[in-house]
Design a protein around this motif. Structure first.
Motif, PDB file in Angstrom:
ATOM      1  N   ALA A 398      36.966 -34.693 -26.385  1.00 16.30           N
ATOM      2  CA  ALA A 398      36.575 -36.071 -26.071  1.00 16.30           C
ATOM      3  C   ALA A 398      36.665 -36.248 -24.567  1.00 16.30           C
ATOM      4  CB  ALA A 398      37.478 -37.070 -26.781  1.00 16.30           C
ATOM      5  N   GLY A 399      35.778 -37.092 -24.034  1.00 15.50           N
ATOM      6  CA  GLY A 399      35.825 -37.305 -22.601  1.00 15.50           C
ATOM      7  C   GLY A 399      34.818 -38.324 -22.121  1.00 15.50           C
ATOM      8  N   LYS A 400      35.110 -38.843 -20.950  1.00 19.26           N
ATOM      9  CA  LYS A 400      34.207 -39.771 -20.278  1.00 19.26           C
ATOM     10  C   LYS A 400      33.207 -38.979 -19.443  1.00 19.26           C
ATOM     11  CE  LYS A 400      34.277 -43.544 -16.855  1.00 19.26           C
ATOM     12  NZ  LYS A 400      35.168 -44.387 -16.013  1.00 19.26           N
ATOM     13  N   THR A 401      31.987 -39.490 -19.321  1.00 24.29           N
ATOM     14  CA  THR A 401      30.990 -38.878 -18.446  1.00 24.29           C
ATOM     15  C   THR A 401      30.391 -39.941 -17.534  1.00 24.29           C
ATOM     16  OG1 THR A 401      29.133 -39.199 -19.979  1.00 24.29           O
ATOM     17  CG2 THR A 401      30.394 -37.151 -20.172  1.00 24.29           C
ATOM     18  N   ILE A 402      29.877 -39.483 -16.397  1.00 26.13           N
ATOM     19  CA  ILE A 402      29.220 -40.372 -15.443  1.00 26.13           C
ATOM     20  C   ILE A 402      27.951 -39.701 -14.939  1.00 26.13           C
ATOM     21  CG2 ILE A 402      31.315 -41.540 -14.662  1.00 26.13           C
ATOM     22  CD1 ILE A 402      31.327 -39.620 -12.245  1.00 26.13           C
ATOM     23  N   ARG A 403      27.023 -40.517 -14.488  1.00 23.32           N
ATOM     24  CA  ARG A 403      25.842 -40.004 -13.791  1.00 23.32           C
ATOM     25  C   ARG A 403      25.356 -41.031 -12.795  1.00 23.32           C
ATOM     26  NH1 ARG A 403      20.359 -39.623 -13.260  1.00 23.32           N
ATOM     27  NH2 ARG A 403      19.895 -41.270 -14.772  1.00 23.32           N
ATOM     28  N   HIS A 404      25.143 -40.583 -11.560  1.00 18.78           N
ATOM     29  CA  HIS A 404      24.626 -41.454 -10.516  1.00 18.78           C
ATOM     30  C   HIS A 404      23.103 -41.327 -10.435  1.00 18.78           C
ATOM     31  CE1 HIS A 404      28.774 -41.933  -9.473  1.00 18.78           C
ATOM     32  NE2 HIS A 404      28.908 -40.673  -9.079  1.00 18.78           N
ATOM     33  N   ALA A 405      22.443 -42.412 -10.139  1.00 14.71           N
ATOM     34  CA  ALA A 405      20.983 -42.418 -10.049  1.00 14.71           C
ATOM     35  C   ALA A 405      20.512 -41.501  -8.931  1.00 14.71           C
ATOM     36  CB  ALA A 405      20.481 -43.837  -9.799  1.00 14.71           C
ATOM     37  N   ASP A 406      19.399 -40.792  -9.178  1.00 13.77           N
ATOM     38  CA  ASP A 406      18.808 -39.963  -8.126  1.00 13.77           C
ATOM     39  C   ASP A 406      17.880 -40.810  -7.262  1.00 13.77           C
ATOM     40  OD1 ASP A 406      16.260 -40.080  -9.431  1.00 13.77           O
ATOM     41  OD2 ASP A 406      16.801 -38.373 -10.690  1.00 13.77           O
ATOM     42  N   PHE A 407      17.319 -40.202  -6.225  1.00 11.95           N
ATOM     43  CA  PHE A 407      16.505 -40.958  -5.274  1.00 11.95           C
ATOM     44  C   PHE A 407      15.202 -41.458  -5.897  1.00 11.95           C
ATOM     45  CE2 PHE A 407      18.848 -38.436  -1.893  1.00 11.95           C
ATOM     46  CZ  PHE A 407      19.602 -39.523  -1.467  1.00 11.95           C
ATOM     47  N   GLU A 432      25.601 -44.564 -14.616  1.00 16.58           N
ATOM     48  CA  GLU A 432      25.733 -44.433 -16.064  1.00 16.58           C
ATOM     49  C   GLU A 432      27.169 -44.070 -16.421  1.00 16.58           C
ATOM     50  OE1 GLU A 432      21.311 -42.588 -17.144  1.00 16.58           O
ATOM     51  OE2 GLU A 432      23.117 -41.387 -17.379  1.00 16.58           O
ATOM     52  N   ARG A 433      27.646 -44.631 -17.514  1.00 16.24           N
ATOM     53  CA  ARG A 433      28.958 -44.282 -18.035  1.00 16.24           C
ATOM     54  C   ARG A 433      28.838 -44.080 -19.544  1.00 16.24           C
ATOM     55  NH1 ARG A 433      29.358 -48.385 -14.463  1.00 16.24           N
ATOM     56  NH2 ARG A 433      30.759 -48.130 -12.661  1.00 16.24           N
ATOM     57  N   SER A 434      29.536 -43.096 -20.040  1.00 21.06           N
ATOM     58  CA  SER A 434      29.534 -42.875 -21.489  1.00 21.06           C
ATOM     59  C   SER A 434      30.840 -42.232 -21.907  1.00 21.06           C
ATOM     60  CB  SER A 434      28.352 -41.987 -21.910  1.00 21.06           C
ATOM     61  OG  SER A 434      28.508 -40.676 -21.400  1.00 21.06           O
ATOM     62  N   PHE A 435      31.115 -42.343 -23.191  1.00 17.30           N
ATOM     63  CA  PHE A 435      32.267 -41.653 -23.775  1.00 17.30           C
ATOM     64  C   PHE A 435      31.755 -40.794 -24.921  1.00 17.30           C
ATOM     65  CE2 PHE A 435      35.922 -41.009 -26.501  1.00 17.30           C
ATOM     66  CZ  PHE A 435      36.893 -40.653 -25.567  1.00 17.30           C
ATOM     67  N   THR A 454      28.955 -28.325 -35.289  1.00 15.69           N
ATOM     68  CA  THR A 454      29.577 -29.381 -34.495  1.00 15.69           C
ATOM     69  C   THR A 454      28.941 -30.730 -34.794  1.00 15.69           C
ATOM     70  OG1 THR A 454      29.872 -27.773 -32.701  1.00 15.69           O
ATOM     71  CG2 THR A 454      30.238 -30.089 -32.162  1.00 15.69           C
ATOM     72  N   TYR A 455      29.781 -31.743 -35.023  1.00 19.76           N
ATOM     73  CA  TYR A 455      29.329 -33.127 -35.042  1.00 19.76           C
ATOM     74  C   TYR A 455      29.722 -33.773 -33.720  1.00 19.76           C
ATOM     75  CZ  TYR A 455      29.051 -38.116 -35.910  1.00 19.76           C
ATOM     76  OH  TYR A 455      28.742 -39.446 -35.799  1.00 19.76           O
ATOM     77  N   PHE A 456      28.811 -34.554 -33.138  1.00 20.76           N
ATOM     78  CA  PHE A 456      29.103 -35.178 -31.848  1.00 20.76           C
ATOM     79  C   PHE A 456      28.530 -36.590 -31.798  1.00 20.76           C
ATOM     80  CE2 PHE A 456      25.246 -32.644 -31.513  1.00 20.76           C
ATOM     81  CZ  PHE A 456      24.318 -33.526 -30.971  1.00 20.76           C
ATOM     82  N   GLN A 457      29.118 -37.409 -30.939  1.00 20.47           N
ATOM     83  CA  GLN A 457      28.627 -38.763 -30.699  1.00 20.47           C
ATOM     84  C   GLN A 457      28.873 -39.134 -29.247  1.00 20.47           C
ATOM     85  OE1 GLN A 457      29.135 -41.742 -33.729  1.00 20.47           O
ATOM     86  NE2 GLN A 457      29.586 -43.343 -32.234  1.00 20.47           N
ATOM     87  N   ARG A 458      27.912 -39.818 -28.667  1.00 20.19           N
ATOM     88  CA  ARG A 458      28.007 -40.263 -27.269  1.00 20.19           C
ATOM     89  C   ARG A 458      27.608 -41.730 -27.207  1.00 20.19           C
ATOM     90  NH1 ARG A 458      25.151 -36.599 -25.322  1.00 20.19           N
ATOM     91  NH2 ARG A 458      23.151 -37.689 -25.224  1.00 20.19           N
ATOM     92  N   ASN A 459      28.499 -42.562 -26.660  1.00 19.71           N
ATOM     93  CA  ASN A 459      28.253 -43.999 -26.534  1.00 19.71           C
ATOM     94  C   ASN A 459      28.025 -44.331 -25.067  1.00 19.71           C
ATOM     95  OD1 ASN A 459      28.830 -44.394 -29.345  1.00 19.71           O
ATOM     96  ND2 ASN A 459      31.005 -44.236 -28.851  1.00 19.71           N
ATOM     97  N   HIS A 460      26.817 -44.740 -24.749  1.00 19.09           N
ATOM     98  CA  HIS A 460      26.411 -44.993 -23.368  1.00 19.09           C
ATOM     99  C   HIS A 460      26.517 -46.466 -23.006  1.00 19.09           C
ATOM    100  CE1 HIS A 460      24.761 -41.328 -21.600  1.00 19.09           C
ATOM    101  NE2 HIS A 460      24.226 -41.031 -22.756  1.00 19.09           N
ATOM    102  N   ASN A 461      26.908 -46.709 -21.778  1.00 21.81           N
ATOM    103  CA  ASN A 461      26.740 -48.006 -21.140  1.00 21.81           C
ATOM    104  C   ASN A 461      25.938 -47.794 -19.860  1.00 21.81           C
ATOM    105  OD1 ASN A 461      28.251 -49.757 -22.889  1.00 21.81           O
ATOM    106  ND2 ASN A 461      30.097 -48.738 -22.151  1.00 21.81           N
TER     107      ASN A 461
END
Length: 637
Positions: A398-407, A432-435, A454-461
């Motif tokens: 389990a973990g948090k992820t981030i992504r910054h917008a590109d140009f 972007e933020r997700s868990f 593997t079962y997986f789930q990602r919840n984005h904000n």
């Protein structure tokens, strides 16, 4: 289509039944999941690892085509043989996969569409490690769906080794392809160099031809100064000139062409003594992109640059404990007549623990403090657990992820005097933020077979996508018109992606003089969002996908096949008579025979042998059947 799929699966089953007993390691050492060199079964993660030598053994022409048939990897191709592809893992968008070369990030500051432009000759690749799932705590932005790590022979060199390889092929539509490479290591000094060139007039498209001239040259060297100190350097140049009709739009006036040139340079220093290991890596990437919408348009000229540095210290606390800490810095720039001139800095610190308890239990926590000049500071935690008993391993992460917008997402079409339609950037995008979380199990049914589920789930904000937006809702109206049709880069409030994946890897040296390789994957995905307006990429992933590659060799003869089946949401664009069909199946075949020992081989290859008409992305029609043949040379010692 169902008959074709059944025949393909029957073929795989027939080949599997020919296996004889001989041990092959399906639990290799990996460095991607935690930066430490540990067995993949101890990471708590789902990894697929493919050897670089398989590039020359399968019916593929470029590195992105090789990735397309790795279990669980979805490659959304816009053009063939390295022209352009988007890489997707676990239903993310194409910007949510991080590509790494020998520890340094490759993703371009301008756009994620360039992530498949890997500036390494195939002959230089030692292995490719595909880490599926959240990895931002270690790698930072973009490592949302997963990480693809290209590890080269020079930087991974151990012991004495010599190799020379080459290939030349010709085929329909003026196709001329070539590859060459060499590697030398005496245990202290390593040197590698290689090139790949794919060229064709292209198959007929909507009034144009899908030509491409894609070329990569790379050279690298490493030196063990003494028993403790090693240094390495690499420099490469990648140039791609290709037809880009409807790669980015569905307009009838789009007859685009594009050239992308990349310089890639990196250096590494590693010092190891007693219980500690210190590593430092720096890299510099420069990309020039020139895009013509049609022959009479003013081209977009984008020059992006990425400077990065990363340092890490690994300390062995005890027999079962490793602690790694480090820091990372990036400086991203762009100079563009379309997007303007911008610079963004990023810095981070991270800490990773690998801890074993008893015989089979292991946990791997990680934490990162990430600062971005535009998006601010984020705390990014992550945890992975695994337990193995005999043939069965249970794992979870389990973990948090981030992504910054590109140009492109921030500034596309921002610097033009007038834009009557198309995609518009948004400087005010949030990160972007997700868990994410996942639960899985691996079965090591024999020394030659591994099955993972593997079962997986990602919840984005605040997921970023281009959303159809009326003129009245556009935040900036300086260079647009009321009658225009626009798609604005927006933060979509919530997106939930859940899925199930299973991978099968079977590799065996058969007796006598026989070899078999089989890799297959199956992915089911579902994405839900509260956004009702039309979006470009959130729903572009396959709902169901299976892909495979298989190779059987007997003495001087070998036959290999790879294929992919996708089921996804259909789309149409009447203006250009284009559609994304609900499903498609593509099968490629290659057969080869040795004519001089095992070192010189003749081959014949048929891509898309069933002549399936398909597109991965709306408007970008992929080629039909394409036949080619040639000669391969390989010598090693």
């Amino acid at each position: 289509m169902k008959k074709t799929t059944v025949v393909s699966l029957a073929l795989l089953g027939t080949l599997t039944l020919q296996a004889q007993s001989q041990q092959v390691d399906l639990d290799p050492v990996t460095v991607t999941s935690s930066l430490n060199a540990i067995k993949s079964s101890r990471t708590g993660r789902n990894l697929v690892i493919i050897k670089g030598e398989q590039f020359a053994q399968l019916p593929v022409n470029s590195i992105d085509e090789l990735l397309r048939y790795i279990p669980g990897v979805e490659v959304q191709a816009r053009g063939p043989q390295g022209a352009q592809s988007d890489i997707v893992l676990r239903g993310g968008t194409f910007q949510q996969v991080l590509v790494v070369v020998d520890g340094l990030r490759l993703n371009d500051p301008n756009t994620g569409h360039f992530s498949s432009y890997i500036p390494i000759a195939p002959s230089e690749i030692e292995r490719i490690e595909v880490l599926k799932g959240a990895s931002s705590a270690i790698y930072g932005s973009d490592a949302v769906g997963g990480v693809i790590h290209i590890i080269t022979k020079t930087f991974a060199s151990r012991g004495e080794r010599r190799q020379i390889s080459g290939q030349i092929g010709v085929g329909e539509y003026g196709l001329v392809n070539g590859q060459a490479g060499g590697f030398y290591s005496n245990g202290k000094t390593s040197f590698g160099a290689g090139m790949i060139s794919n060229n064709s007039n292209g198959q007929l498209q909507r009034g144009t031809r899908g030509y491409f001239h894609n070329n990569t040259v790379s050279v690298s060297a490493a030196q063990h100064i003494n028993d403790n100190l090693q240094v390495g350097i690499r420099s490469s140049f990648d140039h791609r000139d290709f037809a880009a009709q409807n790669f980015y739009t569905t307009f009838a006036s789009d007859t685009a062409s594009e050239t992308v040139s990349t310089f890639w340079n990196q250096a590494s220093v590693n010092y190891q003594k007693n219980r500690g290991k210190l590593s430092a890596n720096i890299g510099y990437k420069s990309v020039e992109d020139e895009y013509y919408f049609n022959p009479v348009s003013i081209p977009n000229n984008n020059k992006s640059k990425l400077f990065q540095a990363i340092a890490a210290y690994e300390h062995r606390i005890g027999e079962n404990s490793y602690l790694t800490g480090g820091g990372q810095f990036q400086n991203r720039k762009i100079a563009s007549n379309d997007r303007g001139n911008h610079t963004v800095k990023q810095a981070a610190g991270f800490l990773v623990l690998n801890q074993s308890i008893g015989e089979g239990f292991r946990f791997n926590p990680a934490i990162r403090v990430d600062w971005d000049e535009r998006a601010g500071t984020e705390l990014v935690p992550q945890m992975a657990l695994s337990y193995r008993k005999g043939m069965v391993q249970l794992r979870g992460a389990a973990g948090k992820t981030i992504r910054h917008a590109d140009f492109t997402e921030r500034y596309n079409n921002y610097n033009k005097a007038l834009v009557t339609r198309g995609s518009i950037g948004n400087p005010d995008l949030k990160a972007e933020r997700s868990f994410s979380y996942e639960l899985g199990a691996d079965l090591y049914a024999s020394n030659n077979l591994r099955v993972a589920a593997t079962y997986f789930q990602r919840n984005h904000n605040d997921l970023i996508d281009f959303v159809t937006t009326p003129y009245s809702d556009m935040p900036r109206k300086t260079n647009i018109v009321p009658t225009g049709t626009y798609a604005l880069a927006r933060n979509v409030s919530e997106v939930t992606t859940r899925g199930f994946e299973t991978d099968l890897v079977f590799q065996k040296a058969l007796a006598p003089a026989q070899n078999l390789l089989l890799m297959a994957g199956l992915v089911w995905l579902d994405s839900q969002t509260d956004e009702t307006r039309d979006m470009f990429y959130v729903r572009s992933h396959a709902k169901f996908m299976t892909n495979f590659n298989v190779r059987y060799a007997y003495k001087g003869f070998a036959v290999a096949a790879n294929g992919i089946y996708k089921n996804r949401a259909p789309r149409k664009a009447a203006a250009i008579n284009a559609e994304v069909t609900k499903e498609y199946f593509v099968l490629n075949l290659v057969a080869e025979a040795a004519v001089y020992r095992q070192q010189v081989r003749l081959f014949v290859q048929a891509d898309n042998i069933l002549n399936t008409r398909y597109s991965d992305l709306l408007g970008s029609v992929m080629p039909g059947t394409w036949v080619m043949g040639g000669v391969k040379v390989n010598w090693s010692k």
